[in-house]
Design a protein around this motif. Structure first.
Motif, short mmCIF file in Angstrom:
data_model
loop_
_atom_site.label_atom_id
_atom_site.label_comp_id
_atom_site.label_asym_id
_atom_site.label_seq_id
_atom_site.Cartn_x
_atom_site.Cartn_y
_atom_site.Cartn_z
N PHE A 1 -62.49 -14.26 3.40
CA PHE A 1 -62.67 -13.05 4.21
C PHE A 1 -61.87 -13.25 5.50
CE2 PHE A 1 -65.95 -11.17 7.41
CZ PHE A 1 -65.23 -10.00 7.55
N TRP A 2 -60.71 -12.60 5.59
CA TRP A 2 -59.87 -12.68 6.79
C TRP A 2 -60.27 -11.57 7.75
CZ3 TRP A 2 -56.87 -16.73 7.66
CH2 TRP A 2 -56.36 -17.48 6.58
N THR B 1 -53.28 -17.86 11.04
CA THR B 1 -52.60 -16.56 11.03
C THR B 1 -51.39 -16.60 10.11
OG1 THR B 1 -53.43 -16.03 13.24
CG2 THR B 1 -51.46 -14.86 12.51
N GLU B 2 -50.64 -17.72 10.16
CA GLU B 2 -49.49 -17.87 9.26
C GLU B 2 -49.94 -17.94 7.80
OE1 GLU B 2 -47.39 -21.24 10.87
OE2 GLU B 2 -46.82 -20.10 12.67
N GLU B 3 -51.06 -18.60 7.57
CA GLU B 3 -51.60 -18.71 6.21
C GLU B 3 -52.00 -17.32 5.69
OE1 GLU B 3 -54.76 -21.61 5.93
OE2 GLU B 3 -55.37 -20.85 3.96
N ALA B 4 -52.63 -16.53 6.56
CA ALA B 4 -53.02 -15.17 6.17
C ALA B 4 -51.78 -14.35 5.82
CB ALA B 4 -53.79 -14.50 7.30
N GLN B 5 -50.78 -14.45 6.66
CA GLN B 5 -49.56 -13.68 6.42
C GLN B 5 -48.89 -14.11 5.12
OE1 GLN B 5 -47.03 -13.58 9.86
NE2 GLN B 5 -46.25 -11.58 9.25
N ALA B 6 -48.88 -15.41 4.85
CA ALA B 6 -48.29 -15.92 3.61
C ALA B 6 -49.08 -15.42 2.39
CB ALA B 6 -48.27 -17.44 3.62
N ALA C 1 -56.70 -5.86 8.64
CA ALA C 1 -58.02 -6.48 8.51
C ALA C 1 -59.09 -5.40 8.39
CB ALA C 1 -58.32 -7.37 9.71
N PRO C 2 -60.18 -5.68 7.70
CA PRO C 2 -60.45 -6.94 7.01
C PRO C 2 -59.64 -7.05 5.73
CG PRO C 2 -62.19 -5.37 6.51
CD PRO C 2 -61.29 -4.72 7.52
N ALA C 3 -59.38 -8.28 5.30
CA ALA C 3 -58.72 -8.51 4.02
C ALA C 3 -59.52 -9.55 3.25
CB ALA C 3 -57.28 -8.97 4.23
N PHE C 4 -59.52 -9.39 1.94
CA PHE C 4 -60.26 -10.30 1.06
C PHE C 4 -59.27 -10.85 0.04
CE2 PHE C 4 -62.76 -6.53 2.21
CZ PHE C 4 -63.69 -7.11 3.05
N VAL C 5 -59.26 -12.17 -0.13
CA VAL C 5 -58.35 -12.79 -1.09
C VAL C 5 -59.18 -13.63 -2.06
CG1 VAL C 5 -56.33 -14.27 -1.39
CG2 VAL C 5 -56.51 -12.83 0.64
#
Lengths: 199, 199
Positions: free
Chosen positions: A7-8, A159-164, A170-174
């Motif tokens: 959960f970002w 933040t870089e990991e989220a972008q990658a 947001a919110p974003a779920f992966v």
């Protein structure tokens, strides 16, 4: 193995508020574990050429967002008030959340969202951050400690990991198989995907 | 009196496709009447400073939109293919839909969406428009007739009416008490609002 989702969230994000307040209940009902990950949308928006929130750049969308969140939060029995200025500078609280882990991170995040969007107050203030820590049963001294370089770097890396991972809002779920879902209104779909991918 | 909602759509809008394909079933189940209203997003986007679809201006959102619609349409058992170029020029088909009313308008609109997003074909072509009319059981001669000034003016007036109602994207749903809902994912909420407002 239990299905999981990442959960970002960004404390500046208004739609992250209802997501943060309901994700544990909804995820638990579907048997999914949630990893809470703070990040900063600022650098991500900047790469899209936005120097401000899209809700400010496009006022008609901003007005709709407020009404939409009044309805969404109303249905969840959550109070909603937009803080001024919007968006709030989320850097200080994002660093504190980064310095925490597990249940303390989650409780702190919910306390911040409560102050910011439940009560419509500023969070860009050491006193507000300290209040959120206390509400979460944590040590207010963390406001200072979270300003260390190691924490700053960890938040930058997150933040870089989220972008990658493709996160652009947001919110974003992966999910574990890298499927990206964007928005509070995609939470159920993300959880169902996590459960199905796991079977 | 039966509760009603106005369904504003643009043939250029990808998220209007699943909305158009499911709205009758979902609305009928809740006892709500739907008024189908074609409009053009172009002039509305232009007022927000957009000269192209936001999905093209922000490619990362465009990529996500395709994946999101693959999932959404998959869950509805609807085929999904993005036509090229995207967005399609929707002017010709919007005029034809404007020249129609009631069930013929709806059947034509669904046939257009089927060709455009179900089969991924161009709709900016008199042959495609004629094919949609035939699939809807209507006279293909309407392709020509819909190019009259009276129809052009009616579509322009409809777009202004949508904008005055606060519409800034599609699909949009407006209840009898002027409550605006944006997006295929807000359809159920809009219908529930219409029903509740009516009680």
């Amino acid at each position: 193995m239990t299905p999981t989702i990442t959960f970002w969230f960004d404390f500046a994000s208004s739609y992250s508020y209802p997501a943060a307040m309901r994700i544990d209940r909804v995820a638990a009902a579907k048997g999914v574990l949630v990893e809470w990950r703070p990040m900063l949308l600022g650098p991500i928006f900047a790469q899209q050429g936005w120097k401000d929130s899209p809700f400010n750049l496009y006022p008609v969308k901003g007005q709709y967002m407020v009404r939409d969140l009044e309805r969404t939060c109303g249905a969840l029995d959550l109070p909603f008030q937009l803080p001024r200025p919007f968006p709030q500078n989320s850097l200080m609280c994002a660093r504190i959340a980064t310095a925490l882990e597990g249940a303390p991170r989650q409780k702190f995040a919910q306390a911040v969202y409560q102050i910011e969007f439940g009560e419509g107050r500023s969070i860009d203030d050491p006193l507000a951050a300290a209040e959120a820590l206390r509400r979460a049963g944590l040590d207010a001294a963390l406001v200072e400690k979270a300003q260390q370089d190691s924490v700053k770097n960890a938040l930058r890396a997150a933040t870089e990991e989220a972008q990658a991972a493709g996160v652009f809002g947001a919110p974003a779920f992966v999910t574990a198989d890298s499927e990206l879902f964007w928005g509070n209104d995609r939470l159920e779909q993300a959880l169902d995907w996590a459960v199905a991918g796991h079977l």
